[in-house]
Design a protein around this motif. Sequence first.
Motif, PDB file in Angstrom:
ATOM      1  N   THR A 171      53.251  21.623  29.269  1.00  0.00           N
ATOM      2  CA  THR A 171      52.902  20.405  28.530  1.00  0.00           C
ATOM      3  C   THR A 171      51.735  19.690  29.199  1.00  0.00           C
ATOM      4  O   THR A 171      51.362  19.996  30.345  1.00  0.00           O
ATOM      5  N   ILE A 172      51.201  18.706  28.506  1.00  0.00           N
ATOM      6  CA  ILE A 172      50.140  17.879  29.069  1.00  0.00           C
ATOM      7  C   ILE A 172      50.658  17.154  30.306  1.00  0.00           C
ATOM      8  O   ILE A 172      49.951  17.036  31.315  1.00  0.00           O
ATOM      9  N   ALA A 173      51.898  16.695  30.255  1.00  0.00           N
ATOM     10  CA  ALA A 173      52.488  16.006  31.410  1.00  0.00           C
ATOM     11  C   ALA A 173      52.567  16.935  32.619  1.00  0.00           C
ATOM     12  O   ALA A 173      52.291  16.515  33.754  1.00  0.00           O
ATOM     13  N   ASP A 174      52.917  18.215  32.395  1.00  0.00           N
ATOM     14  CA  ASP A 174      52.953  19.186  33.495  1.00  0.00           C
ATOM     15  C   ASP A 174      51.566  19.344  34.107  1.00  0.00           C
ATOM     16  O   ASP A 174      51.401  19.387  35.325  1.00  0.00           O
ATOM     17  N   ARG A 175      50.561  19.452  33.240  1.00  0.00           N
ATOM     18  CA  ARG A 175      49.187  19.611  33.722  1.00  0.00           C
ATOM     19  C   ARG A 175      48.737  18.378  34.506  1.00  0.00           C
ATOM     20  O   ARG A 175      48.151  18.490  35.581  1.00  0.00           O
ATOM     21  N   ARG A 225      50.564  16.252  36.104  1.00  0.00           N
ATOM     22  CA  ARG A 225      51.296  16.234  37.378  1.00  0.00           C
ATOM     23  C   ARG A 225      50.616  17.156  38.388  1.00  0.00           C
ATOM     24  O   ARG A 225      50.456  16.814  39.561  1.00  0.00           O
ATOM     25  N   LEU A 226      50.185  18.335  37.927  1.00  0.00           N
ATOM     26  CA  LEU A 226      49.490  19.268  38.811  1.00  0.00           C
ATOM     27  C   LEU A 226      48.156  18.687  39.273  1.00  0.00           C
ATOM     28  O   LEU A 226      47.807  18.776  40.454  1.00  0.00           O
ATOM     29  N   VAL A 227      47.404  18.064  38.378  1.00  0.00           N
ATOM     30  CA  VAL A 227      46.121  17.458  38.735  1.00  0.00           C
ATOM     31  C   VAL A 227      46.338  16.365  39.774  1.00  0.00           C
ATOM     32  O   VAL A 227      45.583  16.263  40.756  1.00  0.00           O
ATOM     33  N   SER A 228      47.375  15.553  39.604  1.00  0.00           N
ATOM     34  CA  SER A 228      47.686  14.503  40.586  1.00  0.00           C
ATOM     35  C   SER A 228      48.023  15.126  41.934  1.00  0.00           C
ATOM     36  O   SER A 228      47.593  14.619  42.983  1.00  0.00           O
ATOM     37  N   PHE A 229      48.780  16.197  41.916  1.00  0.00           N
ATOM     38  CA  PHE A 229      49.133  16.887  43.156  1.00  0.00           C
ATOM     39  C   PHE A 229      47.872  17.388  43.856  1.00  0.00           C
ATOM     40  O   PHE A 229      47.690  17.204  45.057  1.00  0.00           O
ATOM     41  N   LEU A 230      46.987  18.024  43.108  1.00  0.00           N
ATOM     42  CA  LEU A 230      45.755  18.558  43.685  1.00  0.00           C
ATOM     43  C   LEU A 230      44.866  17.440  44.233  1.00  0.00           C
ATOM     44  O   LEU A 230      44.251  17.590  45.292  1.00  0.00           O
ATOM     45  N   ALA A 231      44.802  16.337  43.525  1.00  0.00           N
ATOM     46  CA  ALA A 231      43.978  15.210  43.970  1.00  0.00           C
ATOM     47  C   ALA A 231      44.471  14.653  45.304  1.00  0.00           C
ATOM     48  O   ALA A 231      43.680  14.132  46.099  1.00  0.00           O
ATOM     49  N   GLY A 232      45.751  14.780  45.599  1.00  0.00           N
ATOM     50  CA  GLY A 232      46.313  14.250  46.829  1.00  0.00           C
ATOM     51  C   GLY A 232      46.350  15.236  47.987  1.00  0.00           C
ATOM     52  O   GLY A 232      46.831  14.889  49.071  1.00  0.00           O
ATOM     53  N   LEU A 233      45.846  16.441  47.803  1.00  0.00           N
ATOM     54  CA  LEU A 233      45.874  17.435  48.880  1.00  0.00           C
ATOM     55  C   LEU A 233      44.970  17.048  50.040  1.00  0.00           C
ATOM     56  O   LEU A 233      43.875  16.512  49.852  1.00  0.00           O
ATOM     57  N   ASP A 234      45.414  17.368  51.244  1.00  0.00           N
ATOM     58  CA  ASP A 234      44.619  17.195  52.462  1.00  0.00           C
ATOM     59  C   ASP A 234      43.579  18.315  52.475  1.00  0.00           C
ATOM     60  O   ASP A 234      43.911  19.494  52.624  1.00  0.00           O
ATOM     61  N   LEU A 235      42.307  17.968  52.305  1.00  0.00           N
ATOM     62  CA  LEU A 235      41.250  18.972  52.204  1.00  0.00           C
ATOM     63  C   LEU A 235      40.794  19.504  53.558  1.00  0.00           C
ATOM     64  O   LEU A 235      39.939  20.381  53.620  1.00  0.00           O
TER      65      LEU A 235
END
Length: 149
Positions: free
Chosen positions: A8-12, A14-24
């Motif tokens: 779903t869009i919500a799943d996507r 959630r994944l984008v939010s997770f990626l945005a918060g990753l320690d680069l």
Amino acid sequence: MTDHVIRTIADRDRLVSFLAGLDLSKPRKIAITEIRSQRSDAQNRLLWMWNNAIQKHLADSFGQFASAQEWHEILVARLWPCEVRKVAMPGPAGGEFKVGRAKTSGFTQAQMAEYLDLLDRYCAEHLQLLLPQPEDLMLAIYGQRRRVA
């Protein structure tokens, strides 16, 4: 890390939010793969009902005796092209052998529906056999009664 399914869009989101918060400062590896829907149980039941009908028909009508499994192997090889490669055997008895055949067990539901249609047409056109079309399986596979042209 576990696998996550995005439906779903919500799943996507959630994944984008997770990626945005990753320690680069730490390298990451991400793999995205499409989920392929395997052939359905109804398709499998119909396939083997048909393989058994083909085996009986070829034995009764043409005197061709082979198991349903053997006819399945032959018909898949004939109707569903796949990459065939030659393999050379080492040694004095050596020789080259062709290997490869499509495996229906790995077909998606769409591929299996296409193969079943090919098999049905082939049997009608070349083997003088109209395969059984049980209403319950046709509904499960095609969503409605299929019209045979």
